[in-house]
Structure formats: structure tokens, C-alpha cells
Design a protein around this motif. Sequence first.
Motif, PDB file in Angstrom:
ATOM      1  N   GLN A  83      68.646  37.804  38.968  1.00 36.05           N
ATOM      2  CA  GLN A  83      69.426  38.999  38.604  1.00 36.05           C
ATOM      3  C   GLN A  83      70.538  38.638  37.622  1.00 36.05           C
ATOM      4  O   GLN A  83      70.806  39.373  36.677  1.00 36.05           O
ATOM      5  N   ILE A  84      71.148  37.496  37.863  1.00 45.80           N
ATOM      6  CA  ILE A  84      72.232  37.062  36.970  1.00 45.80           C
ATOM      7  C   ILE A  84      71.682  36.846  35.559  1.00 45.80           C
ATOM      8  O   ILE A  84      72.257  37.305  34.562  1.00 45.80           O
ATOM      9  N   SER A  85      70.526  36.179  35.477  1.00 43.79           N
ATOM     10  CA  SER A  85      70.015  35.843  34.143  1.00 43.79           C
ATOM     11  C   SER A  85      69.397  37.051  33.440  1.00 43.79           C
ATOM     12  O   SER A  85      69.156  37.009  32.236  1.00 43.79           O
ATOM     13  N   ASP A  86      69.166  38.127  34.179  1.00 46.36           N
ATOM     14  CA  ASP A  86      68.737  39.383  33.551  1.00 46.36           C
ATOM     15  C   ASP A  86      69.850  40.021  32.731  1.00 46.36           C
ATOM     16  O   ASP A  86      69.603  40.791  31.816  1.00 46.36           O
ATOM     17  N   GLY A  87      71.068  39.757  33.124  1.00 43.91           N
ATOM     18  CA  GLY A  87      72.203  40.349  32.418  1.00 43.91           C
ATOM     19  C   GLY A  87      72.619  39.466  31.251  1.00 43.91           C
ATOM     20  O   GLY A  87      72.028  38.417  31.002  1.00 43.91           O
ATOM     21  N   LYS A  88      73.620  39.932  30.516  1.00 42.87           N
ATOM     22  CA  LYS A  88      74.159  39.141  29.410  1.00 42.87           C
ATOM     23  C   LYS A  88      75.622  38.867  29.718  1.00 42.87           C
ATOM     24  O   LYS A  88      76.321  39.730  30.263  1.00 42.87           O
ATOM     25  N   PRO A  89      76.094  37.686  29.336  1.00 43.58           N
ATOM     26  CA  PRO A  89      77.469  37.316  29.694  1.00 43.58           C
ATOM     27  C   PRO A  89      78.531  38.321  29.230  1.00 43.58           C
ATOM     28  O   PRO A  89      79.513  38.530  29.916  1.00 43.58           O
ATOM     29  N   ASP A  90      78.320  38.957  28.060  1.00 50.46           N
ATOM     30  CA  ASP A  90      79.355  39.871  27.553  1.00 50.46           C
ATOM     31  C   ASP A  90      79.002  41.338  27.766  1.00 50.46           C
ATOM     32  O   ASP A  90      79.626  42.222  27.202  1.00 50.46           O
ATOM     33  N   GLU A  91      77.976  41.537  28.587  1.00 48.82           N
ATOM     34  CA  GLU A  91      77.504  42.921  28.726  1.00 48.82           C
ATOM     35  C   GLU A  91      78.070  43.539  30.013  1.00 48.82           C
ATOM     36  O   GLU A  91      78.058  42.901  31.068  1.00 48.82           O
ATOM     37  N   PHE A  92      78.504  44.784  29.891  1.00 51.43           N
ATOM     38  CA  PHE A  92      79.132  45.475  31.022  1.00 51.43           C
ATOM     39  C   PHE A  92      78.677  46.932  31.071  1.00 51.43           C
ATOM     40  O   PHE A  92      78.385  47.535  30.039  1.00 51.43           O
ATOM     41  N   TRP A  93      78.661  47.452  32.270  1.00 53.54           N
ATOM     42  CA  TRP A  93      78.656  48.905  32.434  1.00 53.54           C
ATOM     43  C   TRP A  93      80.123  49.317  32.355  1.00 53.54           C
ATOM     44  O   TRP A  93      80.960  48.779  33.083  1.00 53.54           O
ATOM     45  N   ARG A  94      80.405  50.266  31.468  1.00 52.36           N
ATOM     46  CA  ARG A  94      81.794  50.695  31.302  1.00 52.36           C
ATOM     47  C   ARG A  94      81.945  52.102  31.886  1.00 52.36           C
ATOM     48  O   ARG A  94      81.228  53.029  31.513  1.00 52.36           O
ATOM     49  N   ILE A  95      82.861  52.227  32.823  1.00 52.67           N
ATOM     50  CA  ILE A  95      83.190  53.536  33.392  1.00 52.67           C
ATOM     51  C   ILE A  95      84.601  53.855  32.925  1.00 52.67           C
ATOM     52  O   ILE A  95      85.571  53.246  33.411  1.00 52.67           O
ATOM     53  N   HIS A  96      84.735  54.763  31.981  1.00 53.43           N
ATOM     54  CA  HIS A  96      86.073  55.134  31.508  1.00 53.43           C
ATOM     55  C   HIS A  96      86.850  55.761  32.653  1.00 53.43           C
ATOM     56  O   HIS A  96      86.344  56.621  33.352  1.00 53.43           O
ATOM     57  N   ARG A  97      88.082  55.300  32.818  1.00 49.17           N
ATOM     58  CA  ARG A  97      88.870  55.855  33.920  1.00 49.17           C
ATOM     59  C   ARG A  97      89.376  57.246  33.577  1.00 49.17           C
ATOM     60  O   ARG A  97      89.550  58.077  34.466  1.00 49.17           O
ATOM     61  N   ASP A  98      89.626  57.479  32.286  1.00 52.31           N
ATOM     62  CA  ASP A  98      90.120  58.792  31.891  1.00 52.31           C
ATOM     63  C   ASP A  98      88.932  59.604  31.388  1.00 52.31           C
ATOM     64  O   ASP A  98      88.525  59.485  30.248  1.00 52.31           O
ATOM     65  N   VAL A 154      81.688  46.696  34.886  1.00 49.27           N
ATOM     66  CA  VAL A 154      80.773  46.110  35.863  1.00 49.27           C
ATOM     67  C   VAL A 154      79.838  45.172  35.118  1.00 49.27           C
ATOM     68  O   VAL A 154      79.005  45.632  34.332  1.00 49.27           O
ATOM     69  N   PRO A 155      79.997  43.856  35.309  1.00 50.72           N
ATOM     70  CA  PRO A 155      79.159  42.928  34.550  1.00 50.72           C
ATOM     71  C   PRO A 155      77.674  43.091  34.899  1.00 50.72           C
ATOM     72  O   PRO A 155      77.332  43.301  36.064  1.00 50.72           O
ATOM     73  N   THR A 156      76.824  42.998  33.868  1.00 45.42           N
ATOM     74  CA  THR A 156      75.376  43.058  34.161  1.00 45.42           C
ATOM     75  C   THR A 156      74.883  41.698  34.667  1.00 45.42           C
ATOM     76  O   THR A 156      73.902  41.650  35.393  1.00 45.42           O
ATOM     77  N   ALA A 157      75.558  40.624  34.286  1.00 47.72           N
ATOM     78  CA  ALA A 157      75.155  39.290  34.742  1.00 47.72           C
ATOM     79  C   ALA A 157      75.856  38.974  36.055  1.00 47.72           C
ATOM     80  O   ALA A 157      76.895  38.321  36.091  1.00 47.72           O
ATOM     81  N   GLN A 158      75.310  39.480  37.133  1.00 52.94           N
ATOM     82  CA  GLN A 158      75.860  39.207  38.458  1.00 52.94           C
ATOM     83  C   GLN A 158      74.727  39.273  39.480  1.00 52.94           C
ATOM     84  O   GLN A 158      73.642  39.769  39.189  1.00 52.94           O
ATOM     85  N   PRO A 159      74.956  38.758  40.688  1.00 51.10           N
ATOM     86  CA  PRO A 159      73.865  38.663  41.670  1.00 51.10           C
ATOM     87  C   PRO A 159      73.221  40.008  42.011  1.00 51.10           C
ATOM     88  O   PRO A 159      72.063  40.060  42.383  1.00 51.10           O
ATOM     89  N   TYR A 160      73.996  41.093  41.897  1.00 49.65           N
ATOM     90  CA  TYR A 160      73.429  42.422  42.136  1.00 49.65           C
ATOM     91  C   TYR A 160      73.255  43.179  40.814  1.00 49.65           C
ATOM     92  O   TYR A 160      73.338  44.400  40.774  1.00 49.65           O
ATOM     93  N   GLY A 161      73.053  42.443  39.730  1.00 46.79           N
ATOM     94  CA  GLY A 161      72.973  43.071  38.411  1.00 46.79           C
ATOM     95  C   GLY A 161      71.871  44.124  38.315  1.00 46.79           C
ATOM     96  O   GLY A 161      72.083  45.220  37.802  1.00 46.79           O
ATOM     97  N   ARG A 162      70.694  43.791  38.827  1.00 47.60           N
ATOM     98  CA  ARG A 162      69.594  44.774  38.766  1.00 47.60           C
ATOM     99  C   ARG A 162      69.857  45.943  39.698  1.00 47.60           C
ATOM    100  O   ARG A 162      69.483  47.073  39.413  1.00 47.60           O
ATOM    101  N   PHE A 163      70.476  45.643  40.835  1.00 40.73           N
ATOM    102  CA  PHE A 163      70.822  46.719  41.773  1.00 40.73           C
ATOM    103  C   PHE A 163      71.765  47.712  41.099  1.00 40.73           C
ATOM    104  O   PHE A 163      71.562  48.933  41.168  1.00 40.73           O
ATOM    105  N   VAL A 164      72.769  47.186  40.433  1.00 40.69           N
ATOM    106  CA  VAL A 164      73.705  48.056  39.711  1.00 40.69           C
ATOM    107  C   VAL A 164      72.949  48.845  38.644  1.00 40.69           C
ATOM    108  O   VAL A 164      73.132  50.063  38.499  1.00 40.69           O
ATOM    109  N   GLY A 165      72.044  48.156  37.928  1.00 37.88           N
ATOM    110  CA  GLY A 165      71.247  48.831  36.906  1.00 37.88           C
ATOM    111  C   GLY A 165      70.380  49.932  37.500  1.00 37.88           C
ATOM    112  O   GLY A 165      70.193  50.998  36.908  1.00 37.88           O
ATOM    113  N   GLU A 166      69.884  49.681  38.699  1.00 37.50           N
ATOM    114  CA  GLU A 166      69.050  50.669  39.389  1.00 37.50           C
ATOM    115  C   GLU A 166      69.873  51.931  39.691  1.00 37.50           C
ATOM    116  O   GLU A 166      69.413  53.051  39.509  1.00 37.50           O
TER     117      GLU A 166
END
Length: 863
Positions: free
Chosen positions: A405-420, A452-464
Motif C-alpha cells: 500500500q505504501i509503494s502504491d502511493g507517491k512520496p509527495d502525493e496527498f489527498w487534500r481536504i481544504h479546511r475552508d 492525507v498522504p497516499t504513501a501510507q500503510p492504509y493508502g489504498r484504503f484511503v483511496g477506496e
Amino acid sequence: MKSPYSVLTVLFFCTLPMVSAFASPTAQPSADKIQTPSQFLGFEVGADRKLADYHQIVAYFKYLASKSPRIQVENMGQTTLNNEFILAAISTKENLQNEAKYQEIARKLADPRGRSEQEVDGLVRDGKVILLVTCNIHSTEIGSSQMAMEWAQALVTAEDPETLRRLNNVILLLVPSLNPDGQIMVTEWYRKYVGTKYEGGRMPWLYHTYVGHDDNRDWYMLTQKETQAMTHAAYHEWFPQIWLDEHQMGSSGPRLFVPPYADPIANSVSPLMWRGINVIGSTMAWRLEQQHKPGVVYGYVYDQYWPGATEGTPQFKNIFGLLTEAASARIATPITLSPTELSGGGKGLIDYMKTANFPNPWNGGTWRLRDIMDYERIASDAILETATDHREDFLRGTQQMAMEQISDGKPDEFWRIHRDQRDPVSAAKLAHLLEQHGAEVMVSANGKDFLVPTAQPYGRFVGELLGRQRYPKVRVAVGQPPLRPYDVTAWTLPLLMGVDVTKEVLPAEESKGARKINDSDWPQGRVEGGSPVYAVSPQANSSTRVLNAALKTKHSVLIAKEGFTANGVNYAPGTLLLQPSNDLQQLAAKYHVVVRGLDPKPNVATTAVKEVRVGLYKPWNASMDEGWTRWLLEQYEFNLKNIDNKAMKVGNLNAAYDAIILPDMEKNVIVEGKPKPQDGNPAEYFEELPPEYTGGIGKEGVKALKDFVEAGGTLITLASSGELPIEEFNVPVRNVLAKVRPEEFSSPGSLLRINLDPHSPLAYGMPEEAAAFVNEPIAYQTSIPGADIERSVVAWYPTDSEDILLSGWINGADRLARRAAVVTLTYGKGKIALLGFRVQNRAQTEGTFKLLFNAIEWAGTEQ
Ligand SMILES: [Zn+2]
């Protein structure tokens, strides 16, 4: 509690499953001192018509913990009805003394980022398998709650080398019930009617106060206390590698389902997952066969595509998630089945016959609680055995899947949730939800975004959860239509919640300095500016909380009927206008909203709103939609009461209610108390409840509802219940899909695009486009009414059917094109709101809650 020891010993050992073969021939002194569940409780556990309730189960587990160093009982928190929610950790004394060390190893394997191969090897060598076994989430599926006591007793008293080897390798976390409140309700109901004609029958209410059977549909949204507590224990404390959830199914098919699962399987779950699960499931089936237990099936009915179930969500988080489903008795009452009554009929077993995945069909006869417990016990021991034999494989498996799951993501890639954003409170809620799941969620250094980083142990879960779904087309034979989904087909949280989320590769300077999310990362509620009037935007769901709290404290509140601009800020139609008051600061802080003082008063048409007395219809056939609606409206602090059949028949409803909600159910269930026989089929056998719980609102109730609306009340119908006013009230609306066949139209829980009229009071605060959760064939066609009725279309599906599906699966989208999804009507002095899809489905569809909230508020305003 004390009973003649010898008599009970005989009874108990007569019924003990084969597992006792491991027991040492020489009596062990420590074993003798600890009473069996039957001895402790004073009746034979597992016997016909006998049940231990949850209080007794907890008492027994605490007793074991007082007697043996091999078990520790932990309270995970309080249940919805304030019962203790326990987890028993069972292992060797040494392992339990080092609980923190083994939790730490499990945590490191679950998140192996930055660890060397050598370190991982050491963790695998030193770790213990954390095996979580959860029982009885569905309260009538009661066998496992009883079995759990016997299993625990056997494990803490055994002295044979095999059991000791297992305990040395594994820390078992045993949860005797995932829904203690329901276990108690079902046991009480069963005991009350044992010996009567209603023995073993269903209850007239939900076995989870709010969500009933849907307690096993809450595992990605985490709305209920039980799911929250278990999720915390699993993903913040213990980090299990294996999770088994024990259920029961219907009575007339196979005796026990064990994995391998049926198709389809989730796209984003590693192939290693299924291989590990299959080893465990096959060992279960093998041990059951060796112990002469016929009727075990695999590859049957239960697919693993959707992340909402107890054993399903963990699979997305690198935990080997298993399900067993035993055939049911009538609670603790035995049943007898003729061979002619046995049937397949499901995916994986079309005909009830010997097949490769069902090599030893059960031939009928008597089936009792004891059988369920024996099958479950053998399967439970088999998972403990497999976890022991493959300890390193499971520990390394979790680590390997995390690395994938970690290697599916990219080190600089994130899900961005704007707070405003449009609804900043729902945006923050989404970020916190992911954190509750154990995902890594950051706040950017400038504080403006959740990342939310895509390169993390639950990266695919977050993507799901953040991405879109497309249901796989799995066919069982050439030329056949694809398999139908087991549950819903879409869980895209940004669409469900109406939150904007983007996936971006960020320049280092943007992600640099980001920190972990914490409990204070909610929008700062505040009051800005001065009197004479204060505005609250209607765009956040929490504005409804502000309104209800303000009305409760006798504020006078106006609603702007149009949009306006003041001090350079645009306000949407539906903006709340409050009078100056001392508690505005407190309201703003509590509900995370900005309250802006406007001077001068805006020049805009307004309407006064008063507190609405809401009546929520509650039938005697345990409607989950009623429960979810009740939960949601309580959360948002509406003034709510249930109305039962009796009150509905008595009438004079205007005296007590301003708005009445009919939850999603067919008209026949509301009126007659039972479903209508399907066209062409003979009426199915319908098991009656005790007389005080039978029937529906009847003709009198229908008339009372009509009188209520004509006299000025507001009727709100959720999805299918719209059938009642459409058929009974002579209104210019029909459901064009009322008679459609499933081959012609099907949307089994998908997210569909709707357009909204933001000037309609029902759409106040909503965007012009939203995602509707649709799982029923409903599409409204309005027509030109007579002079006494006004109708308006609040929400409708797009003209081009290609534009309709946003996430999930749909067949026959063209039938929705340009049809209405939400319609309002005036009727006599009152109003009707037909909400033609699941606006508050399982409390997950935050993005369309407003339609229901506004419909209620509409009841409190002048037209
Ligand atoms: Zn179940």
C-alpha cells in the motif's frame, strides 16, 4: 450460582466438542479449580431453550480473569445503552504480562515505514499473532456469545502441550458480543416467550437501539459507539493481524460457511490477503470434516467487495479478515428440517447437492444451539491452530501488505481536504474519521488544509473511501449477466458527505512542516461584528444544530428567503438571521460556525421559523431506517417523538405534531403491518408477532394522516413511503418506476447526480448539484395540478443519462433522466415533502441531510 458439581460435570462433558481430545489424561489441579460456564451459571450452557445473557457472560469472563493469569478482561467503553463493552485477552501469563511489548511489535509491523529488513525480521521473530475474534454482532445470531465462554474456559484451564503452544504463539482477543445491548434484548425476549407459540420468534423492535442489523454496515462511517470503540481497540491499541467475525445465516442451506469467499473480491486488497484467508478457512473446513460435521461450504454467497462489514473493513487495512456463518436454530429452540426443505439457491451453491465446495451435504434432521456452538468452536480452534502454525507468515503478511500500500502511493502525493469550504465542519469530520480509522492525517503548516498522504500503510484504503467505485462485472457463466452486489456499490465519502477532496502532488514547500491532526482541529466557531442582526450561513449541516439550539432557548429566528450580500460576503437563500443574545458566542463555539453581525439589517424577504414538533412513525417490524433517522435527528437536536400504530389510529395528530416522518418502507407495511405479496406469487408465510405488536396504521391511520396534512401539518416521506400519499391522497405525482422489473432498472446503493433548485426551502444551503444515494426504483413524474394544490420539483436527475452515475453501478439510468427526485406539494392547509431517495442513508449521506432537515424546518415556517 452453586450447583451439584458432579451432575453438571457429566452434562457438560457429554456435550463438549471434540476439542477436549487435547485434554491431558491426568487431571490438572488448576483446571479443577475453575468452574465451567455451566457450573458457574447453574444451568447447562448450550442446552435447548437455555441462554446466558450478556450480564452473565461478563460475570463469567470476570470470574475467569479473577482465577487465571491467562486472561485479562478489558472494558472497551460503554455501549449505546450504557452496558460494559468487553474484550478478553487470552494467552500465556508471560505474554499478557508483556502486552505492551507485543502491541508495539504489532504496531510496527502494521506501519513498517522506515524500518530495515533486519528490524522487520526481528519483529517477526519476536512477535505474537494478535488474533481478534468477535462474536454476535447480530443479536439473534446468538450461538457465538455462548460458545465464547466455553472456549475461554478451555483455553485458560488446558495444560496439554498443544494448547500451551498455541497460547504461547498467539494473543487471542475475544469479544463475546459486538452488540451487548442487543444480546440482552434478544435473551429477554426469548425467555419471555419460551413455552408459548411465539417461542424463538422475532422481536418487534431493533436489536440495536438505533441501527438494528445495520450495526454491521457502520464500519467505514463509524457513527455508533460500538463500532467506534472496537475500531479504537483494533487500530489504535492492538493492531491485530487476523480478525474473525462469527455470524449465523438462514436455516435451510449449508450448516456453516467458512472462507474462501465468493466473488467479487475488492480491487484494492492484496492477493496475499486471500491466500492467507484461504489457508485458515481450509483448515477450519478440514477440522470440521475430521470431527464428522457435515454441511460445511465455502465459495458461497459472501463476497468481499465492500468495506462496510466487520471482517471486510480490516481487509483493506492489511488484516486477514474472516467470516463464518452457521445455520440458525430458532434462537435456542431446536428446529427439524426435512431433506426436501434443504436448498441452495445462492451464489456458489445453486442446487443443494454435493459439489467441490460443498463435498458433504447435511441431510436434514434436528439442528440446535449446541450444534451451532460445536461448529463454531471447531472453527475457532482451527483459526488459533493456523495462526500458531503460520505465526511468521501472518506477521510478515501484514507487513508485506502494508508495504504494498505504501509503494502504491507517491512520496509527495496527498489527498487534500481544504479546511475552508462550503461545509467546513463536514470537511473536518471527514479528516477526523480517517484518523479514527488509523490512517495518517496531517494539517498543512499554513493550517489551511488537511493532507492525507497516499504513501501510507492504509493508502489504498484511503483511496477506496475517497475515490469512486465501479462494480466489477464478474460472470458465473458465459452469456450470463454479471453477479449482483451483496450490499451497496458506492462509498465515496467526498460525494456522500458533500466535501471537496482533491488528489495532488504537492511541491515540498507546501507539505513541509505539516503536523499530525489533533482533537482541536475543528473550525473555530466565533462571533464577528455587531448587532442588530446576526447571520449564520445555511451551507454547513451544523447550522441546523444552531437553529435547533436557538429555538429551544426561545430565540426568535428568521430565515432569508433569498440570497443577499452584506459587508462583501454573499449569503445563500436560507441564511439564518438571529437576534442579539448573550449565548451567541457559546452557540458558535459549540457548533463550529461563524456568526456574523450585520449592520444595517439586510434588506431581504424573510420568514419566521418556530420549533417543530416532529413525529417519527415507528412500526412493529423493526425498521432500520426509522432507527437511523431517530439517531440522526437526535444528534441534530430536533424535538422528536415516535408515533406508533395506536397513536396514528387515534388521530388528532395536529395537537401533538407539526411534522410527521414516514421512514423508508412500503405502504403495505405501514398500513397492514406486513409486506405485500409479490405480483404473481402466493403470499409468503408470515410469522406473526404477539397480538399487541401486529398490524399497521390501518385505514383509520391513513385517514388521520390525511386529516393531519389538510389541517396544516407537514408530511415527510422517505424513499418508498412516498407510495402512501401518492396512492391515497390524490396528488399530481407518480413514481414511474413503481412497476419496473430489476432487469430493467437497478441501482443497488449507488451515488447519482441530482440538480437542485437552491431557492426551494427544501434545498436551502445545498449546492446546485449533489450526489444522491439511490437504492430503490423511485423516480417521480409530476403533472399540472388543480388550483388547490401547488407542486414544485426541488431535485431532479440530469437530462442525459450518461451524466447520472457518479460512483457505483446502475442499470437503466435512462429511466431516471429528467425525472424528479424530490417533490414538495401543498395540500389543504398543510404540506407534503416526498424525498425520493435515501437522503440520510445509514447516517452516511451528510451531503443530503439538509433535504430532511429543511423539510422539517419548512413545517415550522409560513408558506
Ligand atoms: Zn450476521
